[in-house]
Scaffold this motif. Structure first.
Motif, PDB file in Angstrom:
ATOM      1  N   THR A   1       0.832  -1.209   0.000  1.00  0.00           N
ATOM      2  CA  THR A   1       0.000   0.000   0.000  1.00  0.00           C
ATOM      3  C   THR A   1       0.865   1.257   0.000  1.00  0.00           C
ATOM      4  O   THR A   1       1.978   1.265   0.540  1.00  0.00           O
ATOM      5  CB  THR A   1      -0.958   0.027   1.212  1.00  0.00           C
TER       6      THR A   1
ATOM      7  N   GLU B   1       0.739   5.264   1.072  1.00  0.00           N
ATOM      8  CA  GLU B   1       0.005   6.158   1.966  1.00  0.00           C
ATOM      9  C   GLU B   1       0.684   7.526   2.051  1.00  0.00           C
ATOM     10  O   GLU B   1       1.855   7.670   1.697  1.00  0.00           O
ATOM     11  CB  GLU B   1      -0.062   5.543   3.380  1.00  0.00           C
TER      12      GLU B   1
ATOM     13  N   LYS C   1       2.120   9.887  -3.808  1.00  0.00           N
ATOM     14  CA  LYS C   1       1.762   8.473  -4.009  1.00  0.00           C
ATOM     15  C   LYS C   1       1.578   8.134  -5.493  1.00  0.00           C
ATOM     16  O   LYS C   1       2.201   7.214  -6.019  1.00  0.00           O
ATOM     17  CB  LYS C   1       0.463   8.143  -3.244  1.00  0.00           C
TER      18      LYS C   1
ATOM     19  N   ASP D   1      -4.824   2.441   6.736  1.00  0.00           N
ATOM     20  CA  ASP D   1      -4.005   3.485   7.383  1.00  0.00           C
ATOM     21  C   ASP D   1      -4.538   4.878   7.049  1.00  0.00           C
ATOM     22  O   ASP D   1      -4.411   5.803   7.855  1.00  0.00           O
ATOM     23  CB  ASP D   1      -2.538   3.369   6.950  1.00  0.00           C
TER      24      ASP D   1
ATOM     25  N   GLN E   1      -3.175  -7.732   6.644  1.00  0.00           N
ATOM     26  CA  GLN E   1      -2.540  -6.405   6.679  1.00  0.00           C
ATOM     27  C   GLN E   1      -1.630  -6.332   5.462  1.00  0.00           C
ATOM     28  O   GLN E   1      -1.209  -7.367   4.932  1.00  0.00           O
ATOM     29  CB  GLN E   1      -1.696  -6.217   7.956  1.00  0.00           C
ATOM     30  N   PRO E   2      -1.307  -5.128   4.999  1.00  0.00           N
ATOM     31  CA  PRO E   2      -0.337  -5.039   3.906  1.00  0.00           C
ATOM     32  C   PRO E   2       0.981  -5.710   4.300  1.00  0.00           C
ATOM     33  O   PRO E   2       1.371  -5.708   5.472  1.00  0.00           O
ATOM     34  CB  PRO E   2      -0.147  -3.522   3.735  1.00  0.00           C
TER      35      PRO E   2
ATOM     36  N   THR F   1       4.009  -1.183   3.499  1.00  0.00           N
ATOM     37  CA  THR F   1       3.329   0.106   3.350  1.00  0.00           C
ATOM     38  C   THR F   1       4.370   1.193   3.197  1.00  0.00           C
ATOM     39  O   THR F   1       5.235   1.354   4.066  1.00  0.00           O
ATOM     40  CB  THR F   1       2.439   0.397   4.580  1.00  0.00           C
TER      41      THR F   1
ATOM     42  N   ARG G   1       6.095  -3.517   8.767  1.00  0.00           N
ATOM     43  CA  ARG G   1       5.569  -3.368   7.409  1.00  0.00           C
ATOM     44  C   ARG G   1       5.765  -1.961   6.831  1.00  0.00           C
ATOM     45  O   ARG G   1       5.734  -1.779   5.622  1.00  0.00           O
ATOM     46  CB  ARG G   1       4.095  -3.768   7.348  1.00  0.00           C
ATOM     47  N   PHE G   2       5.949  -0.950   7.676  1.00  0.00           N
ATOM     48  CA  PHE G   2       6.056   0.427   7.187  1.00  0.00           C
ATOM     49  C   PHE G   2       7.458   0.799   6.741  1.00  0.00           C
ATOM     50  O   PHE G   2       8.440   0.438   7.376  1.00  0.00           O
ATOM     51  CB  PHE G   2       5.664   1.412   8.294  1.00  0.00           C
TER      52      PHE G   2
END
Ligand SMILES: Nc1ncnc2c1ncn2[C@@H]1O[C@H](COP(=O)(O)OP(=O)(O)OP(=O)(O)O)[C@@H](O)[C@H]1O
Ligand SMILES: [Mg+2]
Length: 203
Positions: free
Chosen positions: A9, A11, A18, A98, A127-128, A131, A179-180
């Motif tokens: 994803t 964000e 993006k 998010d 969840q992704p 991200t 993940r971020f």
């Protein structure tokens, strides 16, 4: 079979960058041999795109905003995201939950616990995998947006709104573990692409 696809994803606040990277990123993955589908939220199905039109244009309470965002997401997950991932396709999505945390939580002021309840209801199991949070000072983002197009209902918000949205994103990134990846959007598009190119080799 190649196994399950990855869910990635993008964000960030409006104007953070993006859309400037998402198709390029999908092509990068395709060159690596992956099957890739690019989609967006709110949206991605006929029903969810209709909800998007209302969300971006009609006045409504913050609770209605949050519930419509998750109604659109439920349809998108059922019809597009889950089937694609199950068949081995990588799904690259412009915004996901998010964004609801950041905009309806941080921006509007809904309690995070309430949004997390909806999150657990709609995607307890998903969840992704990655991200990318495009992080940018709201005044620079506003400047970039001004040259791009007419403002929708969120983009018309004052700077203080985007300051809260940005803070909520950063808090979510800090509490969500591995993940971020937070990307400094003041960097050039070229430099950001180098970062993405290296990172994608890690998953
Ligand atoms: N790294 C960058 N440096 C300078 N300008 C940029 C950079 N990234 C994007 N821009 C410019 O900023 C504007 C907004 O970028 P973009 O549309 O990708 O943002 P976005 O995050 O998709 O916004 P939205 O949430 O409103 O869709 C565009 O005009 C784009 O060309
Ligand atoms: Mg965009």
């Amino acid at each position: 079979m190649t196994g399950r696809g990855r869910f990635v994803t993008f964000e960030g606040i409006d104007g953070a960058g993006k859309s400037s990277h998402i198709e390029w990123f999908a092509d990068l993955l395709r060159k690596q041999g992956h099957r890739v589908s690019v989609t967006r939220e709110p949206g991605g199905t006929e029903l969810a795109e209709a909800i998007r039109e209302w969300l971006l244009s009609r006045p409504m309470s913050m609770r209605t905003e949050a519930l419509l965002a998750f109604a659109a997401r439920q349809d998108h997950l059922e019809r597009v995201i889950r089937p694609a991932l199950d068949s081995g396709v990588w799904v690259i999505c412009d915004r996901f939950t998010d964004s609801t945390i950041a905009y309806q939580g941080g921006g509007r002021g809904i309690a995070l616990a309430d949004i997390e309840t909806l999150e657990r209801w709609v995607h307890p199991d998903l969840q992704p995998d990655r991200t990318y949070l495009f992080d940018l000072d709201p005044s620079i983002a506003a400047e970039r947006r001004r040259s791009a197009r007419a403002a929708d209902r969120f983009e018309a918000e004052q700077q203080a709104f985007f300051v809260r949205v940005r803070e909520a994103y950063l808090a979510r990134a800090a509490s969500s573990g591995a993940r971020f990846r937070t990307i400094d959007s003041e960097k050039s598009i070229e430099d950001i692409r180098k970062i993405l190119e290296v990172d994608v080799l890690n998953y």
